[in-house]
Scaffold this active site. Structure first.
Site, PDB file in Angstrom:
ATOM      1  N   GLU A  59     128.517 -15.027 -13.964  1.00  0.00           N
ATOM      2  CA  GLU A  59     128.764 -16.138 -12.675  1.00  0.00           C
ATOM      3  C   GLU A  59     128.121 -15.334 -11.553  1.00  0.00           C
ATOM      4  OE1 GLU A  59     132.687 -17.723 -11.953  1.00  0.00           O
ATOM      5  OE2 GLU A  59     132.956 -17.715 -14.216  1.00  0.00           O
TER       6      GLU A  59
ATOM      7  N   HIS B 144     133.372 -23.333 -12.668  1.00  0.00           N
ATOM      8  CA  HIS B 144     134.516 -22.569 -12.153  1.00  0.00           C
ATOM      9  C   HIS B 144     135.579 -23.367 -10.980  1.00  0.00           C
ATOM     10  CE1 HIS B 144     136.402 -18.291 -11.905  1.00  0.00           C
ATOM     11  NE2 HIS B 144     137.411 -19.164 -11.422  1.00  0.00           N
TER      12      HIS B 144
END
Ligand SMILES: O=C(O)[C@H](O)COP(=O)(O)O
Length: 320
Positions: free
Chosen positions: A273, A291
């Site tokens: 990420e 997320h």
């Protein structure tokens, strides 16, 4: 006393802190400039979500810091042990976002079981032939009612996931190294509630019996679901990961999607990420979200207010 909320903070929380005499800065300071900003502005409390990394280097370079607050659950972006060793208090808000994360698990489950993520990508601007083809392509959706949901990790979020599943008429299995059994109270809109006793299952049994699996564990060193575990799953299983990227082996997942063991996956978190792997991003059987498990108005308000209260209590600033 200055507070830097580097990944944002809800307005009610900013108001509460301001009323208590804190000066809240919401400037988004880049990682490389963070230490310098903290020193220059004599920041006493640094509030973060998961984007800002609070590592040893940042902690060492910021002697004014008295408190690090995680507006959320996972503290894997903060060197908690080192901060505490240096006398800095570290707090989080472990309960405030459980419902939001649990609801996102079902957003992925319900959506992916009916191909909604892919249908959204492919709906034609015009042309009824393409529309008819898509109707065929997405013609083998699955119902959730009556199916078995395996929940791995039975903390606050896992329990909320179980409650929603039971409300939907699903059978629930759970596996948690720390929890042998638990009682769940399902509350209804009219104030009535029903209690259910649940026994935990060995992981292997859960993998073999579940039609859908939800990962609800904290960050781990090793994969919780890797190649070995996927080989033990029921063919056609759907997996949802709204926990942490590193708990699910993405290479093994793509292989299992290709060989049909896994029918679909819903991913809110990724091994890498903020730039997930291209094979994950492009896969037609993976429902994606960036997320956002705790990213609801309600959760962020609860998180912000809880954190503000902790901060006021711990730093004991006199009210103005
Ligand atoms: O650990 C958490 O609280 C969730 O993963 C949400 O993270 P976020 O605050 O960065 O959205």
């Amino acid at each position: 006393m200055k507070v830097l909320a580097n990944d944002g903070l809800s307005q009610p929380a900013i108001d509460k802190l301001t009323q208590a005499g804190f000066e809240v800065l919401t400037t988004r300071v880049a990682q490389e400039q963070l230490s310098n900003f903290i020193i220059t502005n004599q920041i006493k409390a640094l509030l973060v979500r998961s984007a800002t990394q609070v590592d040893k280097k940042t902690i060492d370079a910021a002697p004014s810091l008295e408190l690090i607050g995680r507006a959320g659950v996972g503290m894997d972006n903060i060197d908690v042990a080192y901060a505490r060793q240096k006398g800095i208090q570290v707090v989080n808000t472990p309960a405030a976002s459980s419902i939001s994360v649990a609801e996102l698990v079902f957003a992925h489950l319900l959506g992916a079981a009916r191909f909604l993520h892919d249908a959204n990508r492919n709906m034609p601007l015009e042309g009824d032939q393409r529309f008819k083809q898509l109707k065929k392509d997405y013609g083998k959706g699955l119902e959730l009612k009556g199916k078995t949901l395996g929940i791995i990790g039975f903390g606050r979020i896992g329990k909320e996931v179980a409650k929603i599943a039971m409300g939907m008429g699903m059978q629930v299995l759970f596996h948690d190294k720390e929890v042998a059994s638990d009682t769940l109270d399902l509350s209804f809109f009219d104030g009535q509630s029903v209690s259910f006793e649940l026994e935990g299952s060995p992981l292997e049994e859960l993998l073999g019996k579940s039609d859908f699996i939800s990962l609800n564990v904290p960050a781990t060193q090793n994969y919780v679901l890797g190649q070995t575990e996927m080989a033990q799953m029921k063919k056609g299983v759907g997996i949802v990961n709204c926990a942490r990227g590193g708990v699910l082996d993405e290479v093994a997942l793509v292989d299992a999607l290709e060989n049909g063991i896994v029918a679909f996956a819903g991913l809110d978190v990724f091994e890498s990420e903020p730039q997930p792997e291209i094979r994950i991003l492009m896969h037609p059987n993976i429902s994606l979200s960036p997320h956002i498990g705790g990213a609801t108005i309600e959760a962020q308000e609860r998180i912000g207010l809880e954190l503000a209260e902790r901060l006021i209590d711990l730093l004991k600033t006199p009210t103005v």
